[in-house]
Write an enzyme that holds these catalytic residues in place. Sequence first.
Site, PDB file in Angstrom:
ATOM      1  N   HIS A   1       0.775  -1.481  -0.403  1.00  0.00           N
ATOM      2  CA  HIS A   1       0.433   0.311   0.238  1.00  0.00           C
ATOM      3  C   HIS A   1       1.317   1.301   0.307  1.00  0.00           C
ATOM      4  O   HIS A   1       1.818   1.378   0.661  1.00  0.00           O
ATOM      5  CB  HIS A   1      -0.793   0.376   1.606  1.00  0.00           C
ATOM      6  CG  HIS A   1      -2.091   0.625   1.488  1.00  0.00           C
ATOM      7  ND1 HIS A   1      -1.619   2.300   1.660  1.00  0.00           N
ATOM      8  CD2 HIS A   1      -3.382   0.846   1.359  1.00  0.00           C
ATOM      9  CE1 HIS A   1      -2.555   2.995   1.624  1.00  0.00           C
ATOM     10  NE2 HIS A   1      -3.548   2.151   1.729  1.00  0.00           N
TER      11      HIS A   1
ATOM     12  N   ASP B   1       3.210  -4.475   7.817  1.00  0.00           N
ATOM     13  CA  ASP B   1       2.194  -3.721   7.487  1.00  0.00           C
ATOM     14  C   ASP B   1       0.898  -5.012   8.202  1.00  0.00           C
ATOM     15  O   ASP B   1       0.172  -5.510   6.704  1.00  0.00           O
ATOM     16  CB  ASP B   1       1.864  -2.685   7.049  1.00  0.00           C
ATOM     17  CG  ASP B   1       0.479  -2.351   6.213  1.00  0.00           C
ATOM     18  OD1 ASP B   1      -0.415  -2.879   6.800  1.00  0.00           O
ATOM     19  OD2 ASP B   1      -0.023  -1.942   5.184  1.00  0.00           O
TER      20      ASP B   1
ATOM     21  N   GLN C   1      -4.615  -5.668   6.434  1.00  0.00           N
ATOM     22  CA  GLN C   1      -5.669  -6.511   5.979  1.00  0.00           C
ATOM     23  C   GLN C   1      -5.556  -7.903   6.931  1.00  0.00           C
ATOM     24  O   GLN C   1      -6.383  -8.339   6.648  1.00  0.00           O
ATOM     25  CB  GLN C   1      -5.955  -6.689   4.667  1.00  0.00           C
ATOM     26  CG  GLN C   1      -5.041  -5.289   3.859  1.00  0.00           C
ATOM     27  CD  GLN C   1      -7.086  -4.859   3.652  1.00  0.00           C
ATOM     28  OE1 GLN C   1      -7.692  -5.645   3.531  1.00  0.00           O
ATOM     29  NE2 GLN C   1      -6.840  -3.205   3.749  1.00  0.00           N
TER      30      GLN C   1
ATOM     31  N   CYS D   1      -4.893   2.471  -3.716  1.00  0.00           N
ATOM     32  CA  CYS D   1      -3.333   2.456  -3.179  1.00  0.00           C
ATOM     33  C   CYS D   1      -2.434   1.880  -3.115  1.00  0.00           C
ATOM     34  O   CYS D   1      -1.456   1.912  -2.630  1.00  0.00           O
ATOM     35  CB  CYS D   1      -3.335   3.298  -1.666  1.00  0.00           C
ATOM     36  SG  CYS D   1      -4.861   4.375  -1.584  1.00  0.00           S
TER      37      CYS D   1
HETATM   38  C1  LIG Z   1      -5.481   0.314   4.651  1.00  0.00           C
HETATM   39  C2  LIG Z   1      -4.497   0.366   4.386  1.00  0.00           C
HETATM   40  C3  LIG Z   1      -3.076   0.856   5.304  1.00  0.00           C
HETATM   41  C4  LIG Z   1      -3.410   2.098   5.625  1.00  0.00           C
HETATM   42  O1  LIG Z   1      -4.471   2.586   6.638  1.00  0.00           O
HETATM   43  P1  LIG Z   1      -4.858   3.619   7.263  1.00  0.00           P
HETATM   44  O2  LIG Z   1      -6.143   3.461   7.963  1.00  0.00           O
HETATM   45  O3  LIG Z   1      -5.748   4.662   6.033  1.00  0.00           O
HETATM   46  O4  LIG Z   1      -3.892   4.598   8.128  1.00  0.00           O
HETATM   47  C5  LIG Z   1      -2.052   0.361   4.309  1.00  0.00           C
HETATM   48  N1  LIG Z   1      -2.159  -0.311   4.495  1.00  0.00           N
HETATM   49  C6  LIG Z   1      -2.246  -1.602   3.825  1.00  0.00           C
HETATM   50  C7  LIG Z   1      -2.553  -2.719   3.746  1.00  0.00           C
HETATM   51  C8  LIG Z   1      -4.264  -1.083   3.909  1.00  0.00           C
HETATM   52  O5  LIG Z   1      -4.922  -1.801   3.836  1.00  0.00           O
END
Ligand SMILES: *Cc1c(COP(=O)(O)O)cnc(C)c1O
Length: 404
Positions: A121, A198, A201, A362
Site C-alpha cells: 500500500h 503492515d 488487512q 493505493c
Molecule cells: C488501509 C491500509 C493501509 C492504510 O491504513 P489507514 O487506515 O488508511 O492508515 C496500509 N496498508 C494496508 C495494507 C492497508 O490495507
Amino acid sequence: MFDIQKVRADFPILTQKVYGKPLVYFDNAATSQKPQIVLDAISKYYTEINANIHRGVHKLSQLATDAYEQSREKIRDHINAKEAYEVLFTAGTTHGVNLVANGFASILKPGDEILVSVLEHHSNIVPWQMLCEKTGAILKVIPMNLHGELIMDEYVKLLSEKTKIVTVNHISNALGVVNPIKFMIEKAHEVGAAVFIDGAQAVPHLKPDVRELDCDFYAFSGHKMLGPTGTGVLYGKEEWLEQLPPYQGGGEMIKEVTFEKTTYAGLPHKFEAGTPNIAGGIVLGTAVDYLNSVGFDNIQRYEHELLVYGTEKLLEIDGLKIFGTSKDKTSVISFNLDGVHPYDVGAITDKMGIAVRTGHHCAQPIMNFFGIPGTVRASFAFYNTKEEIDALVASVKKAQLMLA
Ligand SMILES: *Cc1c(COP(=O)(O)O)cnc(C)c1O
C-alpha cells in the site's frame, strides 16, 4: 455455531437500501462496517465517563483512564505482545508506519538499505522513500510473480548486512494474497535487519501472534476491524521502542519540561503526545471483543467459503480475469473485464446497490506490474452472503452487456 442471520442483525447499516436496492457492501478492505455493540460503546463513553486521561485525580478521569488502559491490555493479549507498553495507540496504520520510519532517521546512514515489497500500500512505501531522502539510505524492492506472490529466492538475494529494515504487509490489500512473513522475518533477522509488518488487512481475518512471528513492529488500523476511524495500534518490541526517538512532541509524552531541557516519559507515553482518541481507543477494545466472540475460526472458515464461491461464479463470466491467484488468499477478489475500464464496472454495480472498489487501491506499483489502470475489487467480510455474491455476479454480467 456461526449463524449468518444473527451476525447480520448486529450490523444496522446492512438493512439499508441504496438506489432502492438492498445494500451489498463489498468494500470491506477499505473499511469495515460496525456492529451495534461498537456504536453503543461510543455513545456510552461520551454519555457516562468522558474526561481527559492520565492527569486528572477526579473520578471520571480515573474511569476513562482505566477503560483506556484496559483496552490497551486487551489488545496486548489479543496480539500476544509481552508488555502492554509495547502496544501504542495510533490514528491508524499510516501513523504507525510514519512513526517508525521517522524514528529510523536517527539510525540509518547513507548506503544502508531498506527492503520493501512490490505488493505494498502507498502508506507503506512513501514514508520509507521520505526516510531515504533524509538519510541517503537506498530503497530496494522485493519482486512478485504473476500470481501476486513475492519471490522468496529474490528476497533472500536482496538481503545483506546493509539491510537495516524490511517492511512488508501481512496481507495485500489490492490482491488479498497472504505473504510468508514468518519466513521473511527469520531471514531478515539472520542479517540483523528489523522487520516492520503492515497488518492492516490481516487483523480483520486473523489474530496475529507478534511473539510467535517475532516481528519487530506490527501496525494496523481499527476501522478495518470493526472499530472507529482514527484508531489504530503500533506494536513494537520494547528494545526498539526504547531506541527510537519520539515522533511528536507535546503534552503527555514528557517527564519534565524546562526551557533548557525536556526529558521524555517512558513507554508507551513517549509516543503518545497530546490528548489521544480516548473513545476510539476504548471502543477498539470492544471491536476486538466482538470479533473474538464471533471467533476467528468461524470467520476464516466462512470467508473462505465466500472466496471459493465468488471466485468460481465470477470466473464463469467470459473475459473476466482475476488478479492475485495465489492459493494463500483472504476473501478479496480483484478482477477486470476484457476491454472494460474498472471504473465503468464500479459505476454500474453501484447503481444496483453494490459497493465495490475500483482503481489502483493505493497500490500503483501492483497495477504497473500487471500493466493495467486498476481493478474492480470485491472484498468480503464474515457478514456477507452467497446471495450477495450472486447479485454481484449478475451486476457484472449486466455491466459487460452494456459496455463490452
Ligand atoms: C488501509 C491500509 C493501509 C492504510 O491504513 P489507514 O487506515 O488508511 O492508515 C496500509 N496498508 C494496508 C495494507 C492497508 O490495507
